[in-house]
Design a protein around this motif. Structure first.
Motif, PDB file in Angstrom:
ATOM      1  N   ALA A 286      30.979  17.324  10.085  1.00  0.00           N
ATOM      2  CA  ALA A 286      31.237  18.475  10.573  1.00  0.00           C
ATOM      3  C   ALA A 286      30.207  19.919  11.410  1.00  0.00           C
ATOM      4  CB  ALA A 286      32.525  18.700  10.121  1.00  0.00           C
ATOM      5  N   MET A 287      31.472  20.423  11.870  1.00  0.00           N
ATOM      6  CA  MET A 287      30.804  21.495  12.805  1.00  0.00           C
ATOM      7  C   MET A 287      30.236  22.447  11.759  1.00  0.00           C
ATOM      8  SD  MET A 287      29.378  22.477  15.691  1.00  0.00           S
ATOM      9  CE  MET A 287      30.186  21.361  17.028  1.00  0.00           C
ATOM     10  N   PRO A 288      29.168  23.351  11.217  1.00  0.00           N
ATOM     11  CA  PRO A 288      28.476  24.319  10.654  1.00  0.00           C
ATOM     12  C   PRO A 288      29.213  25.211  10.843  1.00  0.00           C
ATOM     13  CG  PRO A 288      26.938  23.819  11.632  1.00  0.00           C
ATOM     14  CD  PRO A 288      27.830  23.117  12.696  1.00  0.00           C
TER      15      PRO A 288
ATOM     16  N   ALA B 129      20.191   8.571   8.564  1.00  0.00           N
ATOM     17  CA  ALA B 129      19.549   9.420   8.523  1.00  0.00           C
ATOM     18  C   ALA B 129      19.780  10.719   8.179  1.00  0.00           C
ATOM     19  CB  ALA B 129      17.404   9.106   9.600  1.00  0.00           C
ATOM     20  N   ALA B 130      19.759  11.345   9.315  1.00  0.00           N
ATOM     21  CA  ALA B 130      20.086  12.694   9.301  1.00  0.00           C
ATOM     22  C   ALA B 130      21.581  12.757   8.680  1.00  0.00           C
ATOM     23  CB  ALA B 130      21.015  12.479  11.229  1.00  0.00           C
ATOM     24  N   ARG B 131      22.903  12.560   8.502  1.00  0.00           N
ATOM     25  CA  ARG B 131      23.889  12.119   7.663  1.00  0.00           C
ATOM     26  C   ARG B 131      23.211  12.182   6.109  1.00  0.00           C
ATOM     27  NH1 ARG B 131      27.533   8.836   7.132  1.00  0.00           N
ATOM     28  NH2 ARG B 131      26.829   7.098   8.913  1.00  0.00           N
ATOM     29  N   ASN B 132      22.132  11.189   6.178  1.00  0.00           N
ATOM     30  CA  ASN B 132      21.898  11.454   4.543  1.00  0.00           C
ATOM     31  C   ASN B 132      20.960  13.143   3.959  1.00  0.00           C
ATOM     32  OD1 ASN B 132      21.393  10.247   2.064  1.00  0.00           O
ATOM     33  ND2 ASN B 132      20.153   8.776   2.376  1.00  0.00           N
TER      34      ASN B 132
ATOM     35  N   LEU C 254      21.912  23.013   9.068  1.00  0.00           N
ATOM     36  CA  LEU C 254      22.610  21.777  10.607  1.00  0.00           C
ATOM     37  C   LEU C 254      21.971  20.601  11.403  1.00  0.00           C
ATOM     38  CD1 LEU C 254      20.307  23.451  12.922  1.00  0.00           C
ATOM     39  CD2 LEU C 254      22.044  25.703  12.335  1.00  0.00           C
ATOM     40  N   ALA C 255      22.207  20.328  12.384  1.00  0.00           N
ATOM     41  CA  ALA C 255      21.514  19.001  12.508  1.00  0.00           C
ATOM     42  C   ALA C 255      22.228  19.507  14.320  1.00  0.00           C
ATOM     43  CB  ALA C 255      22.844  17.741  12.126  1.00  0.00           C
ATOM     44  N   VAL C 256      20.292  19.098  14.886  1.00  0.00           N
ATOM     45  CA  VAL C 256      20.075  19.583  16.838  1.00  0.00           C
ATOM     46  C   VAL C 256      19.663  18.191  16.806  1.00  0.00           C
ATOM     47  CG1 VAL C 256      18.949  21.121  17.479  1.00  0.00           C
ATOM     48  CG2 VAL C 256      19.330  22.128  15.734  1.00  0.00           C
ATOM     49  N   LEU C 257      20.241  18.089  18.174  1.00  0.00           N
ATOM     50  CA  LEU C 257      20.328  17.127  18.885  1.00  0.00           C
ATOM     51  C   LEU C 257      19.131  17.494  20.063  1.00  0.00           C
ATOM     52  CD1 LEU C 257      19.528  14.192  19.599  1.00  0.00           C
ATOM     53  CD2 LEU C 257      21.826  14.691  20.911  1.00  0.00           C
TER      54      LEU C 257
ATOM     55  N   VAL D 156      26.615   5.090  26.022  1.00  0.00           N
ATOM     56  CA  VAL D 156      25.296   5.303  25.044  1.00  0.00           C
ATOM     57  C   VAL D 156      24.051   6.545  24.628  1.00  0.00           C
ATOM     58  CG1 VAL D 156      25.481   2.615  25.720  1.00  0.00           C
ATOM     59  CG2 VAL D 156      24.157   4.292  27.165  1.00  0.00           C
ATOM     60  N   GLY D 157      24.780   7.920  24.850  1.00  0.00           N
ATOM     61  CA  GLY D 157      23.817   9.013  25.214  1.00  0.00           C
ATOM     62  C   GLY D 157      24.456   9.883  24.501  1.00  0.00           C
ATOM     63  N   LEU D 158      25.356  11.401  24.563  1.00  0.00           N
ATOM     64  CA  LEU D 158      25.896  11.822  23.684  1.00  0.00           C
ATOM     65  C   LEU D 158      26.433  11.326  22.294  1.00  0.00           C
ATOM     66  CD1 LEU D 158      25.809  15.694  25.415  1.00  0.00           C
ATOM     67  CD2 LEU D 158      24.193  14.406  23.718  1.00  0.00           C
ATOM     68  N   GLY D 159      27.727  10.046  23.798  1.00  0.00           N
ATOM     69  CA  GLY D 159      28.832   9.303  23.060  1.00  0.00           C
ATOM     70  C   GLY D 159      28.439   8.607  21.786  1.00  0.00           C
ATOM     71  N   GLY D 160      27.376   7.963  21.733  1.00  0.00           N
ATOM     72  CA  GLY D 160      26.155   7.282  20.426  1.00  0.00           C
ATOM     73  C   GLY D 160      25.771   8.858  19.482  1.00  0.00           C
ATOM     74  N   TRP D 161      25.312   9.319  19.493  1.00  0.00           N
ATOM     75  CA  TRP D 161      24.904  10.165  19.069  1.00  0.00           C
ATOM     76  C   TRP D 161      26.026  11.022  18.383  1.00  0.00           C
ATOM     77  CZ3 TRP D 161      20.664  10.039  16.560  1.00  0.00           C
ATOM     78  CH2 TRP D 161      19.283   9.822  17.415  1.00  0.00           C
ATOM     79  N   LYS D 162      27.508  11.084  18.955  1.00  0.00           N
ATOM     80  CA  LYS D 162      28.379  11.733  17.862  1.00  0.00           C
ATOM     81  C   LYS D 162      28.963  10.678  17.247  1.00  0.00           C
ATOM     82  CE  LYS D 162      31.343  14.312  20.369  1.00  0.00           C
ATOM     83  NZ  LYS D 162      32.541  15.024  21.155  1.00  0.00           N
ATOM     84  N   ARG D 163      29.256   9.739  17.600  1.00  0.00           N
ATOM     85  CA  ARG D 163      29.503   8.652  16.823  1.00  0.00           C
ATOM     86  C   ARG D 163      28.623   8.244  15.372  1.00  0.00           C
ATOM     87  NH1 ARG D 163      29.975   5.405  21.247  1.00  0.00           N
ATOM     88  NH2 ARG D 163      27.806   4.060  20.682  1.00  0.00           N
ATOM     89  N   HIS D 164      27.192   8.328  15.294  1.00  0.00           N
ATOM     90  CA  HIS D 164      26.754   8.106  14.167  1.00  0.00           C
ATOM     91  C   HIS D 164      26.274   9.795  13.201  1.00  0.00           C
ATOM     92  CE1 HIS D 164      25.655   3.949  16.264  1.00  0.00           C
ATOM     93  NE2 HIS D 164      25.343   4.323  17.145  1.00  0.00           N
ATOM     94  N   VAL D 165      26.536  10.288  14.014  1.00  0.00           N
ATOM     95  CA  VAL D 165      26.019  11.336  13.352  1.00  0.00           C
ATOM     96  C   VAL D 165      27.796  12.478  13.240  1.00  0.00           C
ATOM     97  CG1 VAL D 165      24.709  14.332  12.958  1.00  0.00           C
ATOM     98  CG2 VAL D 165      23.418  11.719  14.499  1.00  0.00           C
ATOM     99  N   GLY D 166      27.872  12.735  14.055  1.00  0.00           N
ATOM    100  CA  GLY D 166      29.649  13.842  14.131  1.00  0.00           C
ATOM    101  C   GLY D 166      29.416  14.659  14.905  1.00  0.00           C
ATOM    102  N   PRO D 167      30.509  15.437  15.312  1.00  0.00           N
ATOM    103  CA  PRO D 167      30.585  16.778  16.470  1.00  0.00           C
ATOM    104  C   PRO D 167      29.422  17.789  15.559  1.00  0.00           C
ATOM    105  CG  PRO D 167      32.787  16.087  14.810  1.00  0.00           C
ATOM    106  CD  PRO D 167      31.962  14.814  14.334  1.00  0.00           C
ATOM    107  N   GLY D 168      29.289  17.561  14.573  1.00  0.00           N
ATOM    108  CA  GLY D 168      28.637  18.951  14.143  1.00  0.00           C
ATOM    109  C   GLY D 168      27.140  18.970  14.494  1.00  0.00           C
ATOM    110  N   LEU D 169      26.829  17.786  15.098  1.00  0.00           N
ATOM    111  CA  LEU D 169      25.591  18.216  15.609  1.00  0.00           C
ATOM    112  C   LEU D 169      25.495  18.535  17.327  1.00  0.00           C
ATOM    113  CD1 LEU D 169      22.630  16.556  15.545  1.00  0.00           C
ATOM    114  CD2 LEU D 169      23.427  15.234  17.511  1.00  0.00           C
TER     115      LEU D 169
END
Length: 284
Positions: A85-87, A171-174, A103-106, A195-208
């Motif tokens: 989730a979003m911090p 790894a980020a979620r872990n 937090l998680a940063v891309l 495959v760009g931001l959509g992929g990262w949102k799927r694998h990490v979440g909207p909190g990225l």
């Protein structure tokens, strides 16, 4: 694979311990006579006509429920199934301090933008534990059969790229599940949202929190020329990637032009950008 932690095993028998040692209460109370032996169990004669001797009855030891398992070393909490989730901004008034927030940063940018250098410096100088996850490094975990995109983008290189992104996302979620912030870097193109931001949102979440690092073309070409091995691209490829990255302007994502900034100054600007992103998350 997870293994359940059971109750501790009993200690191994040692000389002088346990039932095999012939322990008796008298041995713990010197000078006090023990209980009288039952007839027929002390080696004495049995009176004629006496019923067969029965073994002495001992009260059953009270049953003790097993206690909690001992604390284990190195326990790692697995990430939750839900996306990150979003911090939330800290409750204290004022501008949120990203240096003290988990937090998680891309970090997005073309080859030669300085993503890896800035990400490492930023992670090294935070006041909370922080990990750096490089997509290129994870892709190169594949040794035999590595599909290098520089030799041609094909099904194999794309499959390894997607696999590396999924690995980075887990790894980020872990890390986040265990209270460790993380920063990821990737050359995400604005014209490939699935495959760009959509992929990262799927694998990490909207909190990225995505941030674009985009210096001028001359700076990118100069930095790319200092590279070696498969990390160095042709000038034509660098110019093509940089041109596609310009599509991030007008996307709503924060963009840092670090053409005139060194690594430390860029990291400070990144903190300022993240503070604004926490207070007002970007729509992506």
């Amino acid at each position: 694979m997870q293994h359940a932690v059971g109750a501790p095993l009993p200690p191994p028998h040692q000389p002088g311990h346990g039932p095999a040692a012939g322990w008796s209460p008298a041995g713990h109370h010197p000078g006090q006579p023990g209980p009288a032996p039952a007839p027929g169990f002390a080696g004495g004669p049995v009176p004629p006509g006496a019923p067969p001797a029965q073994p002495p009855q001992h009260p059953m030891a009270p049953h003790h429920a097993p206690g909690p398992p001992p604390e284990t070393t190195g326990h790692v909490q697995l990430p939750p199934g839900a996306p990150v989730a979003m911090p939330s901004p800290p409750p204290a008034p004022g501008t949120p301090d990203p240096a003290a927030t988990t937090l998680a940063v891309l970090l997005i940018g073309p080859a030669g933008a300085g993503k890896t250098s800035v990400a490492k410096y930023w992670a090294d100088h935070r006041r909370v534990p922080t990990a750096h996850i490089s997509l290129d490094d994870v892709r190169e975990w594949v040794r035999s059969g590595f599909a290098d995109p520089q030799t041609g983008w094909n099904d194999h290189s794309e499959a390894q790229y997607r696999l590396a992104r999924r690995t980075c996302g887990f790894a980020a979620r872990n890390f986040l599940a265990n209270g460790i912030s993380c920063i990821l870097d990737d050359a995400v193109f604005p014209d490939r949202p699935v495959v760009g931001l959509g992929g990262w949102k799927r694998h990490v979440g909207p909190g990225l929190l995505p941030v674009v690092l985009l210096p001028g073309l001359e700076v990118v070409l100069e930095r790319n020329a200092e590279r070696s091995g498969n990390r160095r691209l042709t000038d034509e490829e660098v110019a093509r990637i940089h041109g596609r990255m310009a599509g991030w302007y007008g996307s709503g994502l924060p963009i840092i032009d670090n053409s005139q900034l060194d690594v430390a100054a860029t990291a400070r600007v990144l903190d300022d950008v993240l503070a604004r992103s926490i207070a007002s998350p970007p729509q992506w």
